[in-house]
Scaffold this active site. Sequence first.
Site, PDB file in Angstrom:
ATOM      1  N   SER A  81      -2.873  -7.987   2.300  1.00 38.03           N
ATOM      2  CA  SER A  81      -3.246  -7.891   3.714  1.00 38.03           C
ATOM      3  C   SER A  81      -3.689  -9.249   4.234  1.00 38.03           C
ATOM      4  CB  SER A  81      -4.374  -6.879   3.888  1.00 38.03           C
ATOM      5  OG  SER A  81      -3.937  -5.606   3.504  1.00 38.03           O
TER       6      SER A  81
ATOM      7  N   ARG B 171      -1.914  -6.588  -8.675  1.00 38.13           N
ATOM      8  CA  ARG B 171      -0.862  -7.547  -8.374  1.00 38.13           C
ATOM      9  C   ARG B 171      -0.866  -8.594  -9.479  1.00 38.13           C
ATOM     10  NH1 ARG B 171      -2.940  -7.528  -2.315  1.00 38.13           N
ATOM     11  NH2 ARG B 171      -4.758  -7.225  -3.605  1.00 38.13           N
TER      12      ARG B 171
ATOM     13  N   LYS C 253     -15.796  -6.938   3.114  1.00 34.08           N
ATOM     14  CA  LYS C 253     -14.919  -7.902   3.802  1.00 34.08           C
ATOM     15  C   LYS C 253     -15.082  -7.659   5.299  1.00 34.08           C
ATOM     16  CE  LYS C 253     -11.132  -6.985   0.501  1.00 34.08           C
ATOM     17  NZ  LYS C 253      -9.767  -6.454   0.408  1.00 34.08           N
TER      18      LYS C 253
ATOM     19  N   HIS D  66       0.836  -1.213   0.000  1.00 33.74           N
ATOM     20  CA  HIS D  66       0.000   0.000   0.000  1.00 33.74           C
ATOM     21  C   HIS D  66       0.870   1.262   0.000  1.00 33.74           C
ATOM     22  CE1 HIS D  66      -3.112  -2.728   2.128  1.00 33.74           C
ATOM     23  NE2 HIS D  66      -3.587  -2.487   0.922  1.00 33.74           N
TER      24      HIS D  66
HETATM   25  P1  ADP Z   1      -5.795  -6.148  -0.031  1.00 32.51           P
HETATM   26  O1  ADP Z   1      -6.257  -6.283  -1.459  1.00 32.51           O
HETATM   27  O2  ADP Z   1      -4.327  -6.369   0.172  1.00 32.51           O
HETATM   28  O3  ADP Z   1      -6.655  -6.884   0.954  1.00 32.51           O
HETATM   29  P2  ADP Z   1      -6.947  -3.472   0.039  1.00 32.51           P
HETATM   30  O4  ADP Z   1      -8.349  -3.833  -0.236  1.00 32.51           O
HETATM   31  O5  ADP Z   1      -6.738  -2.578   1.181  1.00 32.51           O
HETATM   32  O6  ADP Z   1      -5.965  -4.659   0.381  1.00 32.51           O
HETATM   33  O7  ADP Z   1      -6.272  -2.881  -1.249  1.00 32.51           O
HETATM   34  C1  ADP Z   1      -6.448  -1.573  -1.711  1.00 32.51           C
HETATM   35  C2  ADP Z   1      -5.847  -1.468  -3.074  1.00 32.51           C
HETATM   36  O8  ADP Z   1      -4.438  -1.672  -2.977  1.00 32.51           O
HETATM   37  C3  ADP Z   1      -6.369  -2.501  -4.075  1.00 32.51           C
HETATM   38  O9  ADP Z   1      -6.437  -1.881  -5.351  1.00 32.51           O
HETATM   39  C4  ADP Z   1      -5.278  -3.554  -4.075  1.00 32.51           C
HETATM   40  O10 ADP Z   1      -5.240  -4.254  -5.295  1.00 32.51           O
HETATM   41  C5  ADP Z   1      -4.059  -2.674  -3.886  1.00 32.51           C
HETATM   42  N1  ADP Z   1      -2.921  -3.406  -3.340  1.00 32.51           N
HETATM   43  C6  ADP Z   1      -2.796  -3.965  -2.122  1.00 32.51           C
HETATM   44  N2  ADP Z   1      -1.589  -4.548  -1.988  1.00 32.51           N
HETATM   45  C7  ADP Z   1      -0.933  -4.355  -3.150  1.00 32.51           C
HETATM   46  C8  ADP Z   1       0.355  -4.725  -3.655  1.00 32.51           C
HETATM   47  N3  ADP Z   1       1.205  -5.438  -2.932  1.00 32.51           N
HETATM   48  N4  ADP Z   1       0.682  -4.358  -4.918  1.00 32.51           N
HETATM   49  C9  ADP Z   1      -0.193  -3.653  -5.668  1.00 32.51           C
HETATM   50  N5  ADP Z   1      -1.408  -3.281  -5.262  1.00 32.51           N
HETATM   51  C10 ADP Z   1      -1.785  -3.617  -4.026  1.00 32.51           C
END
Ligand code: ADP
Length: 171
Positions: free
Chosen positions: A135, A97, A43, A19
Site C-alpha cells: 500500500s 512478501r 500507521k 490483499h
Molecule cells: P501493507 O503492509 O501493504 O501496508 P496492510 O497493513 O494492510 O498493508 O497489510 C495487511 C496484511 O496483508 C499484512 O500481513 C501484509 O503483510 C499483507 N500484504 C499486503 N500486501 C501483500 C502482498 N502483496 N503480498 C502478500 N501479503 C501482503
Amino acid sequence: MTNSIGVYPGTFDPFTYGHADITKRALDVVDNLIIGVAEHSGKSTLFSLQERLDMVKEEIDKINIPMGKNLQVKTIDNLLIDFANQVGAKIIFRGLRAISDFELEFKLCIMNRRLDKEIETIFLMAGEKYQFISSNFVKEIAALNGDISTFVSPEVTEKLIKKFKGEKKCP
Ligand code: ADP
C-alpha cells in the site's frame, strides 16, 4: 476444517491486488473469513476508517466467493486477539512478501501466541504478480502521478487520484 473462522487483519490503506490475492487464498483454508480493518494500526492513514471499510467492501464484491464460503468486513478497534475471540476465529492470516516483512510478522505472531495460545497465525504468500505490491508503494507512486493500474483496481485508482488532488488544493 468445518465452519472454521479466520481473520485477515490489516490497514488496507488502500486495498491492493495483493490483499485481494491473500483474501482468496485465505478463503481456500477457512469457511468464514473476516477482513478486519484496523482503526488504530500505529500507521497514519491516507483514507479514513470509513473510507477504508467502504473500499474493502466494494473490492471484495468483485471477488468470486466459492460455494459454502462466507466473507465479511469488520472494524478492529481493539486488540487483535480480543477481536479474534469476539468473532470466534481460531486463525489469523497474515501475508508475507519479501524477507523485510518477516521480522515484524515474527514478533507479532509470537506476541499474539503469548496472549492466546489457542489462536494460530497462518502466513500466506501472494501469487508472483502480486508479491511486491505494498500500500505504501502504491501511495508513493500515485502521489507522483505514476501508473498504479497493475497494483489496484480502477475504482481504487480513482479514489487515490481524488485524494492527492484534494491534498494539493489545501497544502
Ligand atoms: P501493507 O503492509 O501493504 O501496508 P496492510 O497493513 O494492510 O498493508 O497489510 C495487511 C496484511 O496483508 C499484512 O500481513 C501484509 O503483510 C499483507 N500484504 C499486503 N500486501 C501483500 C502482498 N502483496 N503480498 C502478500 N501479503 C501482503
